[in-house]
Design an enzyme around this catalytic site. Sequence first.
Site, PDB file in Angstrom:
ATOM      1  N   ASP A  13       0.806  -1.221   0.000  1.00  9.68           N
ATOM      2  CA  ASP A  13       0.000   0.000   0.000  1.00  9.68           C
ATOM      3  C   ASP A  13       0.842   1.275   0.000  1.00  9.68           C
ATOM      4  OD1 ASP A  13      -2.217  -1.664   0.127  1.00  9.68           O
ATOM      5  OD2 ASP A  13      -2.210  -1.652   2.322  1.00  9.68           O
ATOM      6  N   LYS A  16       1.847   2.097  -5.140  1.00  8.08           N
ATOM      7  CA  LYS A  16       2.388   1.540  -6.389  1.00  8.08           C
ATOM      8  C   LYS A  16       1.458   1.823  -7.563  1.00  8.08           C
ATOM      9  CE  LYS A  16       2.324  -2.482  -4.356  1.00  8.08           C
ATOM     10  NZ  LYS A  16       2.028  -2.111  -2.962  1.00  8.08           N
ATOM     11  N   GLY A  40      -4.623  -4.262  -3.780  1.00  6.75           N
ATOM     12  CA  GLY A  40      -5.591  -3.213  -4.084  1.00  6.75           C
ATOM     13  C   GLY A  40      -4.799  -1.978  -4.465  1.00  6.75           C
ATOM     14  N   HIS A  41      -4.780  -1.659  -5.744  1.00  5.36           N
ATOM     15  CA  HIS A  41      -3.957  -0.555  -6.246  1.00  5.36           C
ATOM     16  C   HIS A  41      -4.864   0.583  -6.705  1.00  5.36           C
ATOM     17  CE1 HIS A  41      -0.470  -3.570  -7.173  1.00  5.36           C
ATOM     18  NE2 HIS A  41      -0.803  -3.522  -5.901  1.00  5.36           N
ATOM     19  N   THR A  42      -4.700   1.730  -6.060  1.00  2.00           N
ATOM     20  CA  THR A  42      -5.624   2.836  -6.299  1.00  2.00           C
ATOM     21  C   THR A  42      -5.062   3.844  -7.294  1.00  2.00           C
ATOM     22  OG1 THR A  42      -6.152   2.610  -3.962  1.00  2.00           O
ATOM     23  CG2 THR A  42      -7.066   4.544  -5.083  1.00  2.00           C
ATOM     24  N   THR A 129      -5.897 -11.572   3.733  1.00  2.00           N
ATOM     25  CA  THR A 129      -7.024 -10.899   3.092  1.00  2.00           C
ATOM     26  C   THR A 129      -8.177 -11.877   2.842  1.00  2.00           C
ATOM     27  OG1 THR A 129      -6.095 -11.360   0.917  1.00  2.00           O
ATOM     28  CG2 THR A 129      -5.508  -9.239   1.912  1.00  2.00           C
ATOM     29  N   GLN A 224       1.858  -6.119  -3.136  1.00  2.00           N
ATOM     30  CA  GLN A 224       2.343  -6.228  -1.759  1.00  2.00           C
ATOM     31  C   GLN A 224       3.648  -5.431  -1.601  1.00  2.00           C
ATOM     32  OE1 GLN A 224       1.266  -9.611  -3.242  1.00  2.00           O
ATOM     33  NE2 GLN A 224      -0.643  -8.627  -2.752  1.00  2.00           N
ATOM     34  N   THR A 239       2.993 -12.572   2.802  1.00  2.00           N
ATOM     35  CA  THR A 239       2.126 -13.184   1.809  1.00  2.00           C
ATOM     36  C   THR A 239       2.877 -14.385   1.217  1.00  2.00           C
ATOM     37  OG1 THR A 239       0.627 -12.726  -0.037  1.00  2.00           O
ATOM     38  CG2 THR A 239       2.829 -11.708  -0.159  1.00  2.00           C
ATOM     39  N   THR A 300      -8.499  -3.316  -0.373  1.00  2.00           N
ATOM     40  CA  THR A 300      -9.113  -4.600  -0.697  1.00  2.00           C
ATOM     41  C   THR A 300     -10.123  -5.019   0.361  1.00  2.00           C
ATOM     42  OG1 THR A 300      -7.227  -5.318  -1.980  1.00  2.00           O
ATOM     43  CG2 THR A 300      -8.580  -7.069  -1.076  1.00  2.00           C
ATOM     44  N   ARG A 303      -9.961  -2.850   5.936  1.00  2.00           N
ATOM     45  CA  ARG A 303      -9.461  -2.868   7.322  1.00  2.00           C
ATOM     46  C   ARG A 303      -8.618  -1.630   7.601  1.00  2.00           C
ATOM     47  NH1 ARG A 303      -6.339  -8.490   7.565  1.00  2.00           N
ATOM     48  NH2 ARG A 303      -5.802  -7.821   5.467  1.00  2.00           N
TER      49      ARG A 303
HETATM   50  P1  GDP Z   1      -0.766   0.334  -3.557  1.00  2.00           P
HETATM   51  O1  GDP Z   1      -1.389  -0.926  -3.068  1.00  2.00           O
HETATM   52  O2  GDP Z   1       0.701   0.373  -3.306  1.00  2.00           O
HETATM   53  O3  GDP Z   1      -1.104   0.653  -4.970  1.00  2.00           O
HETATM   54  O4  GDP Z   1      -1.393   1.502  -2.665  1.00  2.00           O
HETATM   55  P2  GDP Z   1      -2.951   1.676  -2.250  1.00  2.00           P
HETATM   56  O5  GDP Z   1      -3.699   2.152  -3.420  1.00  2.00           O
HETATM   57  O6  GDP Z   1      -3.429   0.464  -1.544  1.00  2.00           O
HETATM   58  O7  GDP Z   1      -2.823   2.778  -1.127  1.00  2.00           O
HETATM   59  C1  GDP Z   1      -2.275   4.025  -1.382  1.00  2.00           C
HETATM   60  C2  GDP Z   1      -3.343   5.074  -1.089  1.00  2.00           C
HETATM   61  O8  GDP Z   1      -2.732   6.341  -1.005  1.00  2.00           O
HETATM   62  C3  GDP Z   1      -4.394   5.190  -2.166  1.00  2.00           C
HETATM   63  O9  GDP Z   1      -5.596   5.610  -1.590  1.00  2.00           O
HETATM   64  C4  GDP Z   1      -3.835   6.295  -3.065  1.00  2.00           C
HETATM   65  O10 GDP Z   1      -4.849   6.981  -3.791  1.00  2.00           O
HETATM   66  C5  GDP Z   1      -3.213   7.190  -2.043  1.00  2.00           C
HETATM   67  N1  GDP Z   1      -2.052   7.966  -2.485  1.00  2.00           N
HETATM   68  C6  GDP Z   1      -1.029   7.591  -3.300  1.00  2.00           C
HETATM   69  N2  GDP Z   1      -0.092   8.550  -3.355  1.00  2.00           N
HETATM   70  C7  GDP Z   1      -0.534   9.560  -2.564  1.00  2.00           C
HETATM   71  C8  GDP Z   1       0.001  10.812  -2.174  1.00  2.00           C
HETATM   72  O11 GDP Z   1       1.095  11.194  -2.562  1.00  2.00           O
HETATM   73  N3  GDP Z   1      -0.736  11.562  -1.311  1.00  2.00           N
HETATM   74  C9  GDP Z   1      -1.935  11.165  -0.838  1.00  2.00           C
HETATM   75  N4  GDP Z   1      -2.578  11.953  -0.002  1.00  2.00           N
HETATM   76  N5  GDP Z   1      -2.471   9.972  -1.180  1.00  2.00           N
HETATM   77  C10 GDP Z   1      -1.773   9.191  -2.011  1.00  2.00           C
HETATM   78  P1  IMO Z   2      -1.001  -4.177  -2.183  1.00  2.00           P
HETATM   79  O1  IMO Z   2      -0.558  -4.753  -3.512  1.00  2.00           O
HETATM   80  C1  IMO Z   2      -1.004  -4.587   2.148  1.00  2.00           C
HETATM   81  C2  IMO Z   2      -1.102  -8.671   3.733  1.00  2.00           C
HETATM   82  C3  IMO Z   2      -2.331  -9.128   4.485  1.00  2.00           C
HETATM   83  C4  IMO Z   2      -1.699 -10.087   5.481  1.00  2.00           C
HETATM   84  C5  IMO Z   2      -0.596 -10.744   4.642  1.00  2.00           C
HETATM   85  C6  IMO Z   2      -0.963 -12.098   4.059  1.00  2.00           C
HETATM   86  O2  IMO Z   2      -2.276  -3.426  -2.248  1.00  2.00           O
HETATM   87  O3  IMO Z   2       0.116  -3.415  -1.555  1.00  2.00           O
HETATM   88  P2  IMO Z   2      -2.543 -12.752   2.025  1.00  2.00           P
HETATM   89  O4  IMO Z   2      -4.006 -12.539   1.807  1.00  2.00           O
HETATM   90  O5  IMO Z   2      -1.668 -12.151   0.992  1.00  2.00           O
HETATM   91  O6  IMO Z   2      -2.187 -14.199   2.265  1.00  2.00           O
HETATM   92  O7  IMO Z   2      -2.238 -11.992   3.424  1.00  2.00           O
HETATM   93  O8  IMO Z   2      -0.299  -9.837   3.594  1.00  2.00           O
HETATM   94  N1  IMO Z   2      -1.345  -8.143   2.368  1.00  2.00           N
HETATM   95  C7  IMO Z   2      -1.268  -6.853   2.048  1.00  2.00           C
HETATM   96  N2  IMO Z   2      -1.033  -5.766   2.806  1.00  2.00           N
HETATM   97  N3  IMO Z   2      -1.147  -4.463   0.822  1.00  2.00           N
HETATM   98  C8  IMO Z   2      -1.336  -5.533   0.043  1.00  2.00           C
HETATM   99  O9  IMO Z   2      -1.327  -5.484  -1.308  1.00  2.00           O
HETATM  100  C9  IMO Z   2      -1.453  -6.804   0.653  1.00  2.00           C
HETATM  101  N4  IMO Z   2      -1.671  -8.055   0.199  1.00  2.00           N
HETATM  102  C10 IMO Z   2      -1.589  -8.846   1.251  1.00  2.00           C
HETATM  103  O10 IMO Z   2      -2.967  -8.061   5.123  1.00  2.00           O
HETATM  104  O11 IMO Z   2      -1.075  -9.371   6.509  1.00  2.00           O
HETATM  105 MG    MG Z   3      -2.914  -1.547  -1.797  1.00  2.00          MG
END
Ligand code: GDP
Ligand code: IMO
Ligand code: MG
Length: 429
Positions: A13, A16, A40-42, A129, A224, A239, A300, A303
């Site tokens: 998170d 990416k 979960g990539h936003t 997850t 991850q 993971t 995703t 939590r």
């Molecule tokens: P990923 O799994 O690595 O793709 O990251 P996620 O999407 O799970 O979580 C990153 C969160 O931070 C998302 O809600 C993005 O929209 C947000 N985000 C990413 N870069 C920035 C930033 O520079 N500033 C802020 N405020 N939010 C950001």
């Molecule tokens: P992105 O790509 C954050 C964590 C779960 C748990 C552990 C194992 O969005 O960064 P799993 O379901 O993979 O067997 O769970 O890994 N986990 C993540 N935490 N971002 C993720 O993906 C994750 N994918 C799995 O919360 O601790």
């Molecule tokens: Mg994510």
Amino acid sequence: MPALIVAGAQWGDEGKGKLVDYLARQAHAVARYQGGHNAGHTVVINNEKFILHLIPSGILHEGKLCIIGNGVVIDPACLIEEMDALISRGVNIGENLLISENAHLIMPYHMALEAASESGMGKKAIGTTGRGIGPAYMDKMARSGIRMKDIMSPDIFKERLKAAVEKTNRLLDVLYGAPGFDLESVFEKYSGFARRLKKHVGNAGSVLNKALREGKNVLIEGAQGTLLDIDHGTYPYVTSSNASAGGACTGLGIGPTRISGVMGVIKAYTTRVGGGPFPTELHDELGNCLREKGGEYGATTGRPRRCGWLDIVALDHAVRVNGLSGFALTKLDILDGLDTIKVCTGYRIDGEVTKEFPPDASTLERCEPVYEELEGWKDSTSGKKKLSELPSGARKYIEWIEGRLGIGADMISTGQRREELIIVKENFH
Ligand code: GDP
Ligand code: IMO
Ligand code: MG
């Protein structure tokens, strides 16, 4: 050999998705190499939020080839749901999605096995997850998995599924007293998925290698993060795949000599979802503050994410494990307004200070962070697009991280939206 890997440097998170979306503009193809819909990539475009779980974050660019590699585990029902949701929002998937025929499938019994195993672990639960990721990789390694190509051939599929269902039903019954699965209904359901996905399934490794031979840019999207890597993370709270850069070659079928750079994505502080040690975790009001301001709730599972200070010991480990050539710093704006910012530069364990990241969770649990305190900044970094527009405290924070890690910041993200980004160095031309 312009293949750039974008990998998470922390516990996932890091942002990416947003960076991959930006870099995808210059890429011929964007490819995922591991994990599944636990990711979960936003991406936020014009105030519209997209959360990608299995499909590479390049799909939001018209005509971009998006590849799901052999190292990914796919729940076909979720993949189809994700495709349909994108299509209903006007995204053209058309011929742009290619799924490796060798990718393994998540089957309904994988979810059941995971639920039974997690609920039996009590306080020691991984906090997964719940998507069946671990059991799907277990079957892959046990050579009892079912691959995308298997469901395309009814006879092969039936034979493999029969063996898998018989084995798993026994496991569910004997180990957990849980109900089993009906062979015919799983067969019918997955045969339907096969019909829908058939036109997207092919030899992804061959397509990628051809693109690389032709000198095209390939963007490789990690899911991850390094500290969740099965080999290099905080085992067993990880993971079940190689989330770090090393996984990209095996997960896509390309050789290490093809990789031209590895960009680590670093959040300006640290978050973690699920169980496991987290030395710099904040249990106080500031932790809550980071969670609320940063919107730190799982993309995703929804939590709440655990929040804490930046951890240089862990990041140093990520620099080494991934061979990072540079990094992208995200969510700098969330730290705006703090008087001081703490950064962990060592761990105290058994009275000694170490700078070496311990190899397992039980040792890490006993580590106490040693902090340095840096000056914060008052002015906003939010939405800034040039380094020169940042307050000097924010620039110093970036320079301090660069100095500690020995690599440069290629990109600084200053907000959720696509254009809220500072480009220091272009990785693709
Ligand atoms: P990923 O799994 O690595 O793709 O990251 P996620 O999407 O799970 O979580 C990153 C969160 O931070 C998302 O809600 C993005 O929209 C947000 N985000 C990413 N870069 C920035 C930033 O520079 N500033 C802020 N405020 N939010 C950001
Ligand atoms: P992105 O790509 C954050 C964590 C779960 C748990 C552990 C194992 O969005 O960064 P799993 O379901 O993979 O067997 O769970 O890994 N986990 C993540 N935490 N971002 C993720 O993906 C994750 N994918 C799995 O919360 O601790
Ligand atoms: Mg994510």
